[in-house]
Write a protein that holds these residues in place. Structure first.
Motif, mmCIF file in Angstrom:
data_model
loop_
_atom_site.group_PDB
_atom_site.id
_atom_site.type_symbol
_atom_site.label_atom_id
_atom_site.label_comp_id
_atom_site.label_asym_id
_atom_site.label_seq_id
_atom_site.Cartn_x
_atom_site.Cartn_y
_atom_site.Cartn_z
ATOM 1 N N GLN A 137 -9.783 -29.741 25.141
ATOM 2 C CA GLN A 137 -11.073 -30.207 24.634
ATOM 3 C C GLN A 137 -12.140 -29.108 24.693
ATOM 4 O OE1 GLN A 137 -10.541 -33.288 23.396
ATOM 5 N NE2 GLN A 137 -12.469 -33.034 22.279
ATOM 6 N N ARG A 138 -12.078 -28.251 25.702
ATOM 7 C CA ARG A 138 -13.025 -27.134 25.786
ATOM 8 C C ARG A 138 -12.861 -26.197 24.587
ATOM 9 N NH1 ARG A 138 -11.687 -26.775 31.416
ATOM 10 N NH2 ARG A 138 -10.345 -24.982 30.976
ATOM 11 N N ILE A 139 -11.613 -25.933 24.233
ATOM 12 C CA ILE A 139 -11.363 -25.010 23.116
ATOM 13 C C ILE A 139 -11.734 -25.672 21.797
ATOM 14 C CG2 ILE A 139 -9.644 -23.553 21.979
ATOM 15 C CD1 ILE A 139 -8.063 -23.597 24.621
ATOM 16 N N VAL A 140 -11.431 -26.963 21.654
ATOM 17 C CA VAL A 140 -11.826 -27.678 20.435
ATOM 18 C C VAL A 140 -13.334 -27.619 20.266
ATOM 19 C CG1 VAL A 140 -11.998 -29.971 19.374
ATOM 20 C CG2 VAL A 140 -9.823 -29.212 20.344
ATOM 21 N N HIS A 141 -14.061 -27.802 21.350
ATOM 22 C CA HIS A 141 -15.533 -27.724 21.286
ATOM 23 C C HIS A 141 -15.970 -26.359 20.769
ATOM 24 C CE1 HIS A 141 -19.577 -26.930 22.944
ATOM 25 N NE2 HIS A 141 -19.804 -28.206 22.635
ATOM 26 N N ALA A 142 -15.317 -25.295 21.267
ATOM 27 C CA ALA A 142 -15.664 -23.942 20.815
ATOM 28 C C ALA A 142 -15.364 -23.774 19.331
ATOM 29 C CB ALA A 142 -14.891 -22.910 21.636
ATOM 30 N N LEU A 143 -14.242 -24.316 18.877
ATOM 31 C CA LEU A 143 -13.877 -24.204 17.460
ATOM 32 C C LEU A 143 -14.908 -24.899 16.572
ATOM 33 C CD1 LEU A 143 -10.028 -24.980 17.478
ATOM 34 C CD2 LEU A 143 -11.148 -22.752 17.574
ATOM 35 N N VAL A 144 -15.273 -26.093 16.952
ATOM 36 C CA VAL A 144 -16.179 -26.885 16.115
ATOM 37 C C VAL A 144 -17.587 -26.302 16.125
ATOM 38 C CG1 VAL A 144 -17.220 -29.155 15.787
ATOM 39 C CG2 VAL A 144 -14.804 -28.973 16.417
ATOM 40 N N LYS A 145 -18.029 -25.857 17.291
ATOM 41 C CA LYS A 145 -19.390 -25.335 17.414
ATOM 42 C C LYS A 145 -19.480 -23.842 17.081
ATOM 43 C CE LYS A 145 -20.919 -29.318 18.792
ATOM 44 N NZ LYS A 145 -21.782 -30.136 17.904
ATOM 45 N N GLY A 146 -18.336 -23.176 17.013
ATOM 46 C CA GLY A 146 -18.356 -21.732 16.803
ATOM 47 C C GLY A 146 -18.323 -21.307 15.354
ATOM 48 N N SER A 147 -18.152 -22.237 14.435
ATOM 49 C CA SER A 147 -18.136 -21.867 13.019
ATOM 50 C C SER A 147 -18.267 -23.106 12.166
ATOM 51 C CB SER A 147 -16.833 -21.148 12.662
ATOM 52 O OG SER A 147 -16.744 -20.963 11.274
ATOM 53 N N LYS A 148 -19.077 -22.997 11.105
ATOM 54 C CA LYS A 148 -19.181 -24.078 10.127
ATOM 55 C C LYS A 148 -18.449 -23.718 8.835
ATOM 56 C CE LYS A 148 -21.782 -26.676 12.705
ATOM 57 N NZ LYS A 148 -21.273 -27.921 13.309
ATOM 58 N N ASN A 149 -17.860 -22.515 8.810
ATOM 59 C CA ASN A 149 -17.182 -22.033 7.610
ATOM 60 C C ASN A 149 -15.697 -22.396 7.694
ATOM 61 O OD1 ASN A 149 -19.521 -20.491 6.441
ATOM 62 N ND2 ASN A 149 -19.321 -19.443 8.407
ATOM 63 N N ARG A 150 -15.422 -23.680 7.522
ATOM 64 C CA ARG A 150 -14.047 -24.162 7.639
ATOM 65 C C ARG A 150 -13.307 -23.945 6.326
ATOM 66 N NH1 ARG A 150 -16.288 -29.697 10.291
ATOM 67 N NH2 ARG A 150 -17.053 -28.768 12.232
ATOM 68 N N LEU A 151 -12.150 -23.336 6.446
ATOM 69 C CA LEU A 151 -11.357 -23.023 5.266
ATOM 70 C C LEU A 151 -10.496 -24.214 4.860
ATOM 71 C CD1 LEU A 151 -10.153 -19.460 6.296
ATOM 72 C CD2 LEU A 151 -11.900 -20.023 4.591
ATOM 73 N N PRO A 152 -10.109 -24.280 3.594
ATOM 74 C CA PRO A 152 -9.086 -25.256 3.200
ATOM 75 C C PRO A 152 -7.789 -24.947 3.941
ATOM 76 C CG PRO A 152 -10.123 -24.241 1.277
ATOM 77 C CD PRO A 152 -10.555 -23.442 2.471
ATOM 78 N N THR A 153 -6.910 -25.900 4.043
ATOM 79 C CA THR A 153 -5.632 -25.659 4.711
ATOM 80 C C THR A 153 -4.796 -24.660 3.930
ATOM 81 O OG1 THR A 153 -4.434 -27.394 3.538
ATOM 82 C CG2 THR A 153 -5.604 -28.032 5.541
ATOM 83 N N GLU A 154 -3.859 -24.024 4.638
ATOM 84 C CA GLU A 154 -2.956 -23.104 3.946
ATOM 85 C C GLU A 154 -2.102 -23.853 2.930
ATOM 86 O OE1 GLU A 154 -0.337 -24.738 7.101
ATOM 87 O OE2 GLU A 154 -2.418 -24.058 7.054
ATOM 88 N N ALA A 155 -1.829 -25.140 3.192
ATOM 89 C CA ALA A 155 -1.060 -25.926 2.227
ATOM 90 C C ALA A 155 -1.809 -26.036 0.902
ATOM 91 C CB ALA A 155 -0.768 -27.310 2.799
ATOM 92 N N GLU A 156 -3.116 -26.276 0.972
ATOM 93 C CA GLU A 156 -3.909 -26.363 -0.251
ATOM 94 C C GLU A 156 -3.986 -25.001 -0.948
ATOM 95 O OE1 GLU A 156 -8.417 -27.473 -1.871
ATOM 96 O OE2 GLU A 156 -7.962 -27.604 0.272
ATOM 97 N N SER A 157 -4.311 -23.961 -0.211
ATOM 98 C CA SER A 157 -4.499 -22.649 -0.823
ATOM 99 C C SER A 157 -3.198 -22.105 -1.407
ATOM 100 C CB SER A 157 -5.051 -21.666 0.209
ATOM 101 O OG SER A 157 -6.316 -22.089 0.676
ATOM 102 N N GLU A 158 -2.097 -22.291 -0.688
ATOM 103 C CA GLU A 158 -0.809 -21.830 -1.211
ATOM 104 C C GLU A 158 -0.372 -22.682 -2.396
ATOM 105 O OE1 GLU A 158 1.831 -21.842 2.133
ATOM 106 O OE2 GLU A 158 0.535 -20.478 3.268
ATOM 107 N N SER A 159 -0.647 -23.967 -2.338
ATOM 108 C CA SER A 159 -0.320 -24.844 -3.471
ATOM 109 C C SER A 159 -1.119 -24.460 -4.708
ATOM 110 C CB SER A 159 -0.579 -26.307 -3.099
ATOM 111 O OG SER A 159 0.294 -26.735 -2.075
ATOM 112 N N ASN A 160 -2.375 -24.050 -4.492
ATOM 113 C CA ASN A 160 -3.192 -23.623 -5.625
ATOM 114 C C ASN A 160 -2.594 -22.405 -6.319
ATOM 115 O OD1 ASN A 160 -5.052 -25.666 -5.297
ATOM 116 N ND2 ASN A 160 -6.495 -24.429 -4.128
ATOM 117 N N GLU A 161 -1.993 -21.511 -5.537
ATOM 118 C CA GLU A 161 -1.312 -20.373 -6.153
ATOM 119 C C GLU A 161 -0.179 -20.845 -7.057
ATOM 120 O OE1 GLU A 161 -1.910 -16.688 -2.986
ATOM 121 O OE2 GLU A 161 -0.020 -17.799 -2.970
#
Length: 326
Positions: free
Chosen positions: A53-77
């Protein structure tokens, strides 16, 4: 400049509780932090709830620039390649509602759920371990073969694949068997597996059909499945590497991983590598992974991310370790 941090760096940020100071450091360096969903997926596999939970908190609060999943991006290719070379396979009307729902889940809902309580996601991961064990066993077998035959994998762009004489006709149909770049064959096999072998019986087997969901939102999968030989020709003859950078990168990382001691972390590292197309700089405390990425960078037929090794000495504050390599 856009930057992605490996999970081991986020672990230190979470454990030390310095996410706000980290954000200040990134702003002072004019760095835009990107957040791959694969990082969250790796973190929610951590058994210790408080640590997780400590690390999840860092992930959520440490960046708002969330990328699409690799499944979406690779599927788009894949979808873009089909649109260009097999337009008859495209759906007349894309399923935009499905796309919006999938994207909303991976860029918003799953992050909120993890921040509130990551235990349900952890339990889900326990019930759905995925193909990680299989991938590790395959890499170990490949490494044994490489060592036995003293096969050199560098440079990656010089590698070629040919069809084995005993290969069934159904496997090589659409391919003359002549030498082609191996990423084409591996990517074709993975795509066929996801779009046909998994997606077809998924309603019964309950296997994860995420890739088929993404591709199927734009492509008529019944048309795609109807001609395996033409699907092979799409990959062997038509696909262009400059528009398939994620496919090439994942193949290249898999290949370089087998040139070193195989570890249980390899599948997650390979998954993370799909996102490196999106950034300029990648930081990790994993020396082996950095060595793999640097080798890929040297051989890549397109501009590739710069990977830098951060000290793993946890007696030194993580922000000092990060600042030292910036």
């Amino acid at each position: 400049m856009k930057i992605i941090l490996d999970t081991n760096i986020w672990s230190s940020i979470g454990d030390e509780g310095v996410v706000h100071e980290f954000n200040d450091l990134m702003r002072s360096c004019s760095l835009q932090v990107l957040m791959p969903p694969s990082t969250l997926v790796e973190v929610v596999r951590i058994p210790a709830a408080e640590v997780r939970q400590r690390i999840v908190h860092a992930l959520v609060k440490g960046s708002k620039n969330r990328l699409p999943t690799e499944a979406e991006s690779e599927s788009n290719e894949v979808v873009d390649t089909i649109r260009k070379f097999r337009p008859q396979w495209m759906r007349r009307m894309p399923d935009t509602a499905k796309v919006a729902s999938l994207n909303g889940f991976w860029t918003k809902r799953i992050w909120r759920a993890a921040l509130e309580d990551s235990t349900p996601l952890y339990n889900y991961q326990l019930r759905h371990p995925g193909a990680q064990d299989y991938m590790v066993s395959q890499q170990k077998a490949q490494r044994k073969t490489l060592l036995r035959d003293q096969f050199q994998v560098r440079p990656l762009t010089a590698l070629l694949a040919t069809a084995l004489p005993e290969a069934p006709e159904s496997y090589i149909a659409g391919w003359s068997g002549s030498a082609v770049e191996p990423w084409r064959i591996e990517s074709r096999d993975i795509s066929w597996h996801e779009l046909v072998d998994v997606a077809g019986p998924a309603m019964v087997t309950k296997e994860d059909a995420t890739v088929a969901d993404w591709v199927g939102a734009y492509v008529d999968l019944s048309q795609l499945r109807s001609d395996r030989a033409d699907f092979t020709r799409l990959w062997v003859e038509d696909a262009q590497i400059e528009f398939m950078r994620r496919q090439w990168t994942r193949w290249a990382v898999r290949t370089m991983q087998t040139d070193r001691k195989v570890t249980n972390g390899n599948p997650a590292d390979e998954q993370h590598s799909s996102y490196l197309v999106d950034c300029d700089l990648f930081l990790s405390a994993d020396a082996s992974y950095i060595a793999v990425l640097n080798a890929v960078r040297e051989d890549a037929p397109f501009p590739f991310v710069e990977a830098r090794l951060v000290s793993g000495d946890r007696t030194v504050p993580v922000l000092e370790r990060i600042a030292a390599v910036l």
